[in-house]
Scaffold this motif. Structure first.
Motif, PDB file in Angstrom:
ATOM      1  N   UNK A 193       7.090  -1.097  -8.511  1.00 46.70           N
ATOM      2  CA  UNK A 193       7.614   0.200  -8.938  1.00 46.70           C
ATOM      3  C   UNK A 193       8.717   0.053  -9.978  1.00 46.70           C
ATOM      4  N   UNK A 194       9.540  -0.965  -9.839  1.00 48.73           N
ATOM      5  CA  UNK A 194      10.629  -1.118 -10.811  1.00 48.73           C
ATOM      6  C   UNK A 194      10.261  -2.026 -11.984  1.00 48.73           C
ATOM      7  N   UNK A 195       8.985  -2.435 -12.040  1.00 44.02           N
ATOM      8  CA  UNK A 195       8.508  -3.201 -13.185  1.00 44.02           C
ATOM      9  C   UNK A 195       8.805  -4.683 -13.125  1.00 44.02           C
ATOM     10  N   UNK A 196       9.194  -5.205 -11.971  1.00 41.94           N
ATOM     11  CA  UNK A 196       9.477  -6.631 -11.829  1.00 41.94           C
ATOM     12  C   UNK A 196       8.184  -7.323 -11.378  1.00 41.94           C
ATOM     13  N   UNK A 197       7.314  -7.615 -12.344  1.00 40.38           N
ATOM     14  CA  UNK A 197       5.963  -8.063 -12.026  1.00 40.38           C
ATOM     15  C   UNK A 197       5.940  -9.456 -11.403  1.00 40.38           C
ATOM     16  N   UNK A 198       6.797 -10.365 -11.866  1.00 37.34           N
ATOM     17  CA  UNK A 198       6.792 -11.710 -11.304  1.00 37.34           C
ATOM     18  C   UNK A 198       7.187 -11.684  -9.834  1.00 37.34           C
ATOM     19  N   UNK A 199       8.174 -10.884  -9.498  1.00 37.84           N
ATOM     20  CA  UNK A 199       8.588 -10.785  -8.097  1.00 37.84           C
ATOM     21  C   UNK A 199       7.494 -10.144  -7.254  1.00 37.84           C
ATOM     22  N   UNK A 200       6.807  -9.125  -7.823  1.00 41.23           N
ATOM     23  CA  UNK A 200       5.711  -8.492  -7.085  1.00 41.23           C
ATOM     24  C   UNK A 200       4.586  -9.485  -6.839  1.00 41.23           C
ATOM     25  N   UNK A 201       4.225 -10.275  -7.862  1.00 37.06           N
ATOM     26  CA  UNK A 201       3.162 -11.271  -7.716  1.00 37.06           C
ATOM     27  C   UNK A 201       3.524 -12.283  -6.643  1.00 37.06           C
ATOM     28  N   UNK A 202       4.797 -12.704  -6.643  1.00 33.68           N
ATOM     29  CA  UNK A 202       5.236 -13.666  -5.639  1.00 33.68           C
ATOM     30  C   UNK A 202       5.093 -13.101  -4.233  1.00 33.68           C
ATOM     31  N   UNK A 203       5.490 -11.830  -4.071  1.00 29.62           N
ATOM     32  CA  UNK A 203       5.393 -11.212  -2.741  1.00 29.62           C
ATOM     33  C   UNK A 203       3.937 -11.040  -2.323  1.00 29.62           C
ATOM     34  N   UNK A 204       3.090 -10.550  -3.210  1.00 26.90           N
ATOM     35  CA  UNK A 204       1.683 -10.354  -2.874  1.00 26.90           C
ATOM     36  C   UNK A 204       0.993 -11.686  -2.608  1.00 26.90           C
ATOM     37  N   UNK A 205       1.375 -12.712  -3.342  1.00 31.46           N
ATOM     38  CA  UNK A 205       0.838 -14.046  -3.065  1.00 31.46           C
ATOM     39  C   UNK A 205       1.159 -14.458  -1.630  1.00 31.46           C
ATOM     40  N   UNK A 206       2.361 -14.111  -1.180  1.00 28.00           N
ATOM     41  CA  UNK A 206       2.743 -14.444   0.193  1.00 28.00           C
ATOM     42  C   UNK A 206       1.856 -13.776   1.210  1.00 28.00           C
ATOM     43  N   UNK A 207       1.474 -12.519   0.966  1.00 31.36           N
ATOM     44  CA  UNK A 207       0.580 -11.816   1.889  1.00 31.36           C
ATOM     45  C   UNK A 207      -0.794 -12.481   1.909  1.00 31.36           C
ATOM     46  N   UNK A 208      -1.303 -12.789   0.710  1.00 31.43           N
ATOM     47  CA  UNK A 208      -2.646 -13.371   0.619  1.00 31.43           C
ATOM     48  C   UNK A 208      -2.696 -14.794   1.155  1.00 31.43           C
ATOM     49  N   UNK A 209      -1.526 -15.467   1.214  1.00 29.13           N
ATOM     50  CA  UNK A 209      -1.495 -16.826   1.764  1.00 29.13           C
ATOM     51  C   UNK A 209      -1.517 -16.828   3.288  1.00 29.13           C
ATOM     52  N   UNK A 210      -1.233 -15.673   3.889  1.00 27.98           N
ATOM     53  CA  UNK A 210      -1.251 -15.565   5.352  1.00 27.98           C
ATOM     54  C   UNK A 210      -2.694 -15.462   5.852  1.00 27.98           C
ATOM     55  N   UNK A 211      -2.899 -15.682   7.140  1.00 21.85           N
ATOM     56  CA  UNK A 211      -4.235 -15.411   7.703  1.00 21.85           C
ATOM     57  C   UNK A 211      -4.628 -13.954   7.439  1.00 21.85           C
ATOM     58  N   UNK A 212      -5.934 -13.694   7.411  1.00 20.57           N
ATOM     59  CA  UNK A 212      -6.422 -12.350   7.119  1.00 20.57           C
ATOM     60  C   UNK A 212      -5.776 -11.355   8.078  1.00 20.57           C
ATOM     61  N   UNK A 213      -5.262 -10.259   7.498  1.00 23.60           N
ATOM     62  CA  UNK A 213      -4.552  -9.262   8.285  1.00 23.60           C
ATOM     63  C   UNK A 213      -4.886  -7.869   7.764  1.00 23.60           C
ATOM     64  N   UNK A 214      -4.259  -6.839   8.316  1.00 22.38           N
ATOM     65  CA  UNK A 214      -4.601  -5.455   7.961  1.00 22.38           C
ATOM     66  C   UNK A 214      -4.229  -5.101   6.523  1.00 22.38           C
ATOM     67  N   UNK A 215      -3.386  -5.911   5.879  1.00 26.70           N
ATOM     68  CA  UNK A 215      -2.945  -5.606   4.519  1.00 26.70           C
ATOM     69  C   UNK A 215      -3.579  -6.521   3.470  1.00 26.70           C
ATOM     70  N   UNK A 216      -4.439  -7.432   3.896  1.00 28.76           N
ATOM     71  CA  UNK A 216      -5.038  -8.365   2.939  1.00 28.76           C
ATOM     72  C   UNK A 216      -5.848  -7.633   1.885  1.00 28.76           C
ATOM     73  N   UNK A 217      -6.659  -6.682   2.319  1.00 31.28           N
ATOM     74  CA  UNK A 217      -7.545  -5.966   1.378  1.00 31.28           C
ATOM     75  C   UNK A 217      -6.744  -5.171   0.345  1.00 31.28           C
ATOM     76  N   UNK A 218      -5.795  -4.349   0.792  1.00 29.99           N
ATOM     77  CA  UNK A 218      -5.029  -3.535  -0.163  1.00 29.99           C
ATOM     78  C   UNK A 218      -4.158  -4.407  -1.053  1.00 29.99           C
ATOM     79  N   UNK A 219      -3.670  -5.544  -0.525  1.00 26.05           N
ATOM     80  CA  UNK A 219      -2.840  -6.436  -1.335  1.00 26.05           C
ATOM     81  C   UNK A 219      -3.659  -7.088  -2.435  1.00 26.05           C
TER      82      UNK A 219
END
Length: 822
Positions: free
Chosen positions: A287-313
């Protein structure tokens, strides 16, 4: 040329021609300029016109590369509606290449118009009413990143450091804060992170974010009253995004240590908790345009075992890549999504993103897109017009009464042959980087007339330089230009500038002189206005004052306001213009459209305006016919008539036109749309004016029309459209019916055929019956990508039968020529 008006001569239709004959009006194409902007992940191209317009509907070809967008001109005093305007977007900062052509739907009524939009390939795009009354918009879904490349040109590739304050540290992740956060920091983000100290996991509760270390240290000093261990530190992305492990250096008092900017990790077994926290941090960063930080956070979700937020992430990861300008990796993320999740509403949405992304794109494009851009574009065209001219339409547009409606009951063609070669030049230069946007525009038309006694004319419609300083919020435009607000009603030579004194608030000023000559008078004006882009979330508006002088006297002194509402398919605009010196209203208008998700469009218009606009200069056209010499300036007129009497005379002879419209268009089948519209027009009576108009002028009465439309597309090919129209017209002296059919068929990328036929029948109050057939055809051939040849031929076959006359006629109109786009 002296103009003498007598009661017998004074008729609105004759006055149109008379006023046009005494002025040298500047002509312009309808399309003024294109503006690009980002909106909620989409790229938007706004097409701004030279007059107020109203969006009607759009038709798409099955091939996805050809669109027709229909609109009506609400008022067109300053625009030459006979000209065909064209714009090519070949370097739209990553958008698909397209050519936009503006033209009349047919020559019976030049205010009914369409944009023909041709893309270089199949394109996913939507069309809608613009956020002001002079625009339409093209919406490219999911392509905002293409418009961000330049703005990011001076940003480093490495995410700049951010700063935070560690409030407290403890051994348990669920441990709450020992104190309340002061109200001064209620809008800040509270997040947790973990680090290992001497083999023991510690959990930090932090508050951020701060743009500099001194600001974070100042906050830590203030927070230390409630959190004694508060300390400022610098945050950097971790080396391995998936690990999200902070530096093991202890947080000694006053020390600055590195921690993960997104480190908000829960206990290792709480996968859902970790995913939720990281997902929220990623959304906040996006939302605030900090794309590198967003990518880092989303990478963290996708690195976890499959969960309820994997698809939307996974989808958000693709959107983030796209927003950041990394279109190649965005395509890879989206392709991975649809491969894993082939079904669902989000899958369809992701496929739409993929439609707008090129299948093969070099990775280097991102760095190229970040460089300053200098683009030259435009077109040169030349057309020969022959046969019977449509002088009434042009005189109508050129005159101060240009807002009056064109009536089907009035014949369009004159008996004069037309032999004219018209050459148009449209040149646009634009330079843009992260700090400045500069533009030079030249639009000129030269008409060489080969009929005896008819002069050739040059029409310079635009010649200006424009600069906007993006960071300072200031800008200016100098030269010949169209009005953009502030109560300016004419094309003018002059300058305007703006200063953004607060977010979404802008102060504007203008000075200039109208480009149309008014006999021998000299006119100039100046004015100011304030634009508010966000009075509320969806409402914007402006307030203006404008003063125009003529030969040393006040010609017009107006103040007014415009309000606009724009939200989710609803576009409304209203204008009020009042002349303080002449003490009368000029314009009161409100119009709107509502476009639903299924592409149904509803329209309405309520408009009442002075015709012509109140101004002291109008008195030059209403002089005592007994005078042997007619005044050509206001000063000459003041030699015989007091100024108060002139102002009273102007008000006395000012007529008002009322218009109303209600209509809709809606899909009724896969290849069909249906619509209807109800139109009303009335030009008021003019009261008797001593000497000048002793008998006054009768009103036109109530003029009504009801139209029914049926629109088919892709009936026998990937590029064919069909528009069937039935219009029923009635007025105090006539009843008429108009039947028309227009076809557009693209044989291939080179050939385009547009046959049409119209039949008009009318019976008036003295028993005269008129039938008029008008078949026609237009052919366009694209020799190469940027060169096209075009020709049109139409024939009018008319018969008039009545007690006073019986008449048969055949008239022809044609043109042939070509256009080169660059």
């Amino acid at each position: 040329m002296a103009l003498r008006i007598t009661p017998a001569f004074f008729d609105l239709r004759h006055l149109v021609v008379a006023l046009a004959a005494t002025s040298c009006t500047v002509h312009a194409q309808m399309v003024e300029e294109l503006e690009f902007r980002k909106e909620a992940g989409n790229a938007v191209v706004q097409v701004r016109f030279g007059s107020a317009i109203q969006f009607q509907r759009s038709i798409a070809s099955r091939s996805g590369d050809l669109f027709q967008v229909f609109y009506n001109v609400v008022s067109g005093n300053e625009t030459d509606l006979t000209l065909v305007g064209e714009r090519r977007v070949s370097n739209g900062r990553g958008l698909p290449e397209f050519v936009l052509t503006d033209e009349a739907v047919n020559r019976d009524n030049l205010t009914r118009r369409k944009l023909l939009v041709r893309f270089s390939g199949a394109t996913k795009v939507k069309f809608r009413a613009g956020n002001n009354k002079q625009s339409l918009e093209l919406v490219f879904e999911g392509m905002a990143s293409s418009l961000e490349a330049v703005e990011k040109s001076k940003q480093p590739d490495v995410t700049p450091p951010r700063f935070a304050v560690n409030l407290q540290t403890g051994p348990e992740r669920t441990e709450g804060l020992t104190g309340a956060i002061p109200s001064a920091f209620q809008d800040a983000v509270v997040f947790t992170s973990q680090r290992v100290v001497n083999g023991v996991t510690q959990y930090d509760i932090n508050l951020g974010y701060f743009e500099s270390l001194p600001s974070a240290q100042a906050a830590a000093a203030q927070l230390s009253k409630r959190f004694p261990a508060a300390v400022a530190y610098e945050m950097r992305p971790p080396v391995t995004p998936a690990s999200f492990t902070a530096s093991t250096a202890p947080l000694a008092a006053g020390a600055v240590t590195q921690a993960s900017p997104n480190a908000a990790i829960a206990a290792s077994g709480d996968v859902e908790g970790q995913a939720k926290t990281l997902h929220q941090l990623g959304l906040a960063a996006l939302d605030r345009g900090d794309y590198q930080e967003a990518i880092t956070a989303f990478d963290g979700v996708l690195a976890l075992p499959v969960n309820s937020l994997t698809r939307s992430t996974q989808e958000k990861m693709g959107v983030t890549r796209l927003e950041s300008g990394d279109r190649t990796r965005a395509r890879a993320e989206f392709e991975a999504f649809v491969a894993t999740y082939p079904q669902g509403e989000d899958s369809d949405r992701v496929r739409q993103y993929l439609v707008n992304l090129p299948a093969h794109e070099v990775v280097q494009e991102r760095s190229k897109g970040g460089q300053p851009q200098s683009v030259v574009s435009g077109s040169v065209s030349s057309f020969y017009y022959g046969g019977q001219s449509q002088t009434r339409s042009q005189d109508f547009v050129d005159s101060p009464l240009g807002g009056l409606p064109v009536l089907q009951s009035q014949g369009e063609l004159s008996s004069a042959d037309q032999k004219q070669l018209q050459t148009n030049v449209d040149l646009n230069w634009r330079y843009r980087d992260a700090e400045v946007d500069r533009r030079f525009v030249l639009r000129d038309s030269y008409s060489a007339d080969y009929l005896p006694g008819r002069p050739s004319r040059n029409r310079l419609s635009a010649l200006y330089f424009d600069e906007k300083r993006l960071k300072d919020g200031v800008g200016y435009r100098v030269g010949r230009q169209s009005p953009t607000g502030g109560g300016v009603l004419y094309r003018y030579d002059g300058a305007q500038g703006f200063y953004t004194f607060a977010p979404k608030w802008r102060l504007n000023a203008v000075v200039g002189q109208p480009t149309d000559a008014l006999l021998d008078s000299r006119r100039h004006f100046y004015g100011a206005w304030v634009d508010a882009d966000s009075l509320t979330e969806h409402v914007s508006g402006s307030f203006y004052v404008n003063r125009q002088m003529i030969d040393g006297e006040v010609d017009r002194q107006a103040f007014g306001s415009e309000l606009r509402y724009f939200k989710e398919g609803i576009a409304l605009s209203a204008q009020l213009d009042y002349d303080q010196m002449l003490q009368g209203m000029n314009i009161a208008s409100v119009q709107g459209s509502w476009q639903t998700p299924d592409n149904t469009v509803y329209n309405f218009l309520l408009d009442r305006r002075a015709t012509p606009v109140r101004s002291l200069g109008n008195a030059l056209f209403f002089q005592d016919p007994a005078l042997t010499t007619q005044a050509r300036t206001i000063q000459e007129l003041l030699g015989t008539t007091p100024i108060d009497l002139l102002r009273a005379r102007v008000n006395g002879v000012t007529s008002f036109q009322s218009q109303a419209m209600l209509g809709f268009t809606t899909p009724i089948a896969a290849n069909w749309q249906a619509g209807s519209n109800l139109n009303y027009t009335n030009v008021d009576a003019i009261a008797p004016v001593a000497v000048i108009l002793p008998n006054g002028q009768a009103s036109t009465g109530d003029l009504w029309s009801v139209g029914l439309q049926l629109i088919g597309s892709n009936l026998y090919s990937a590029r064919d459209t069909h528009v069937f129209n039935i219009n029923f017209l009635t007025g105090p002296t006539y009843n008429g019916k108009l039947f028309s059919y227009n076809n557009l068929t693209g044989i291939d990328e080179a050939w385009q055929f547009e046959p049409s036929i119209r039949f008009y029948t009318q019976t008036d109050n003295v028993g005269t019956k008129t039938n008029r057939w008008t078949p026609g055809v237009r052919v366009t051939y694209r020799v190469v990508k940027r060169v096209s040849l075009e020709s049109e031929l139409s024939i009018e076959i008319a018969d008039v039968k009545g007690t006073l006359r019986t008449e048969n006629s055949e008239r022809m109109f044609y043109y042939v020529g070509g256009r080169f786009d660059f």
